[in-house]
Design an enzyme around this catalytic site. Structure first.
Site, PDB file in Angstrom:
ATOM      1  N   LYS A 177       0.838  -1.207   0.000  1.00  0.00           N
ATOM      2  CA  LYS A 177       0.000   0.000   0.000  1.00  0.00           C
ATOM      3  C   LYS A 177       0.871   1.254   0.000  1.00  0.00           C
ATOM      4  O   LYS A 177       0.652   2.178  -0.774  1.00  0.00           O
ATOM      5  CB  LYS A 177      -0.936   0.004   1.221  1.00  0.00           C
ATOM      6  CG  LYS A 177      -2.112  -0.963   1.067  1.00  0.00           C
ATOM      7  CD  LYS A 177      -2.898  -1.159   2.350  1.00  0.00           C
ATOM      8  CE  LYS A 177      -3.939  -2.253   2.137  1.00  0.00           C
ATOM      9  NZ  LYS A 177      -4.666  -2.638   3.341  1.00  0.00           N
ATOM     10  N   GLN A 215      -4.894  -1.448   9.499  1.00  0.00           N
ATOM     11  CA  GLN A 215      -4.828  -2.778   8.900  1.00  0.00           C
ATOM     12  C   GLN A 215      -5.459  -3.818   9.838  1.00  0.00           C
ATOM     13  O   GLN A 215      -5.069  -3.914  11.004  1.00  0.00           O
ATOM     14  CB  GLN A 215      -3.365  -3.137   8.605  1.00  0.00           C
ATOM     15  CG  GLN A 215      -3.173  -4.431   7.868  1.00  0.00           C
ATOM     16  CD  GLN A 215      -3.705  -4.389   6.435  1.00  0.00           C
ATOM     17  OE1 GLN A 215      -3.539  -3.411   5.723  1.00  0.00           O
ATOM     18  NE2 GLN A 215      -4.368  -5.458   6.024  1.00  0.00           N
ATOM     19  N   ASP A 241     -11.318   2.860   3.820  1.00  0.00           N
ATOM     20  CA  ASP A 241     -11.728   1.452   3.746  1.00  0.00           C
ATOM     21  C   ASP A 241     -13.246   1.334   3.634  1.00  0.00           C
ATOM     22  O   ASP A 241     -13.768   0.268   3.300  1.00  0.00           O
ATOM     23  CB  ASP A 241     -11.264   0.695   5.007  1.00  0.00           C
ATOM     24  CG  ASP A 241     -10.043  -0.178   4.740  1.00  0.00           C
ATOM     25  OD1 ASP A 241      -9.767  -0.465   3.564  1.00  0.00           O
ATOM     26  OD2 ASP A 241      -9.382  -0.563   5.719  1.00  0.00           O
TER      27      ASP A 241
END
Ligand code: NDP
Length: 299
Positions: free
Chosen positions: A53, A97, A120
């Site tokens: 990422k 995460q 997200d």
């Protein structure tokens, strides 16, 4: 094999190009989009994701802020960091995460992120906005699937879609997106009866189950578009002792004999997920600054 292969790797590259072009325009206007990623602990798979990422964020010209915290970091400290990032104008997207260590409540962490920076798309406000068909931040994996479906079909209106799996991160948002695009949507799960027949009625079949090669060609309607979200590691003795390989939730060879189009694993949905994270960060940056959003990068 009859199906067209939907090349997620190539498509993700075009998404990244679009993102990079928009980032360049934003920089000309004096704004550099920034993505902050929090990783608690040292889970090897999560470390690989976070590294990828960060690398791709920099490659499209955005700022990347990585926050690696020890596995025993108290929940309050993670929440304090999120609060700081929420108030940092250089940060337009924040993600933590998952999974987080057991002593940290993942819902608390997700809902501490400002909804506008929740790239997200897991914050309860974004879930509600998506469920009611309003503008929101959209979860990356289903967004990537939607982009590939729109690219293949143009309009999805009136198509029968079956989503196998009802998780909060893939199945449910995928179903909401397909419904928003006027598909007739059925969600199947572990208690669904006669699931094969249900799937055989699908013009669009999305598999998000986490069971290697569960969906075989005889579940697929001739000509259907099959999107395989699954990522499963299975033993591959043909490659040598102890070797593994990645497969999806769909048995690719038999499904490709029947489907009109299909995503492979690897190289299908997977690469689209990070590309959509970058797209969401640019979208969040534009919204934060009242600037025009890039076209085709969101739902
Ligand atoms: P979850 O385990 O959270 O959800 C799996 C879903 O599948 C559940 O709703 C479950 O039903 C359903 N299911 C399980 N067994 C069956 C069965 N025999 N028949 C019908 N339905 C069944 O998984 P995720 O949604 O998080 O992930 C799904 C897959 O996608 C995994 O392989 C994961 O690795 C992959 N993935 C890939 C991503 C990518 O970037 N490509 C991103 C995220 C996930 P029930 O609710 O009834 O238990």
């Amino acid at each position: 094999m009859t199906a067209d292969i939907i090349d997620g790797k190539a498509f993700a590259a075009t998404v990244r190009e679009k993102v990079a072009a928009h980032v360049a325009r934003l920089k000309d206007a004096g704004v550099t989009p920034g993505l902050a990623v929090i990783l608690v602990g040292e889970d090897p798979a999560s470390e690989v994701y976070v590294r990828n990422k960060g690398k791709q964020t920099l490659e499209v010209g955005m700022n990347s802020f990585e926050h690696k915290l020890p596995v025993d970091t108290p929940e309050a400290e993670v929440l304090a960091l999120i609060d700081k990032l929420n108030n940092d104008p250089a940060v337009h997207g924040i993600l933590c995460q998952l999974p987080v260590p057991d002593h940290i409540n993942d819902d608390k962490v997700i809902n501490a992120i400002s909804p506008e920076k929740d790239v997200d798309g897991f914050h309860i406000s974004n879930v509600g906005l998506l469920a009611t068909g309003q503008k929101s931040m959209v979860p990356c994996t289903p967004l990537g699937c939607l982009m590939m479906l729109r690219e293949r079909h143009g309009s999805l209106s009136g198509m029968n879609a079956v989503v196998v799996g009802r998780s909060n991160i893939v199945g449910k948002p995928m179903a909401a997106l397909l419904l928003k695009d006027s598909c007739t949507v059925t969600i199947a799960h572990s208690r669904t009866k006669d699931i094969e027949a249900l799937c055989r009625g699908a013009d669009i079949l999305v598999a998000a189950v986490g069971r290697p090669q569960m969906i075989t060609g005889d579940w697929v309607k001739p000509g259907a578009t099959v999107i395989d979200v699954g990522i499963n590691r299975i033993a591959a003795p043909e490659r040598g002792e102890g070797k593994m390989r990645l497969v999806g939730d769909v048995e690719f060879a038999s499904a490709a004999e029947v489907a009109g189009a299909i995503t492979p694993v690897p190289g299908g949905v997977g690469p689209m997920t990070i590309a959509c994270l970058l797209a969401n960060t640019v979208t969040a940056c534009c919204r934060a600054n009242g600037l025009e959003e890039p076209e085709g990068l969101t739902a």
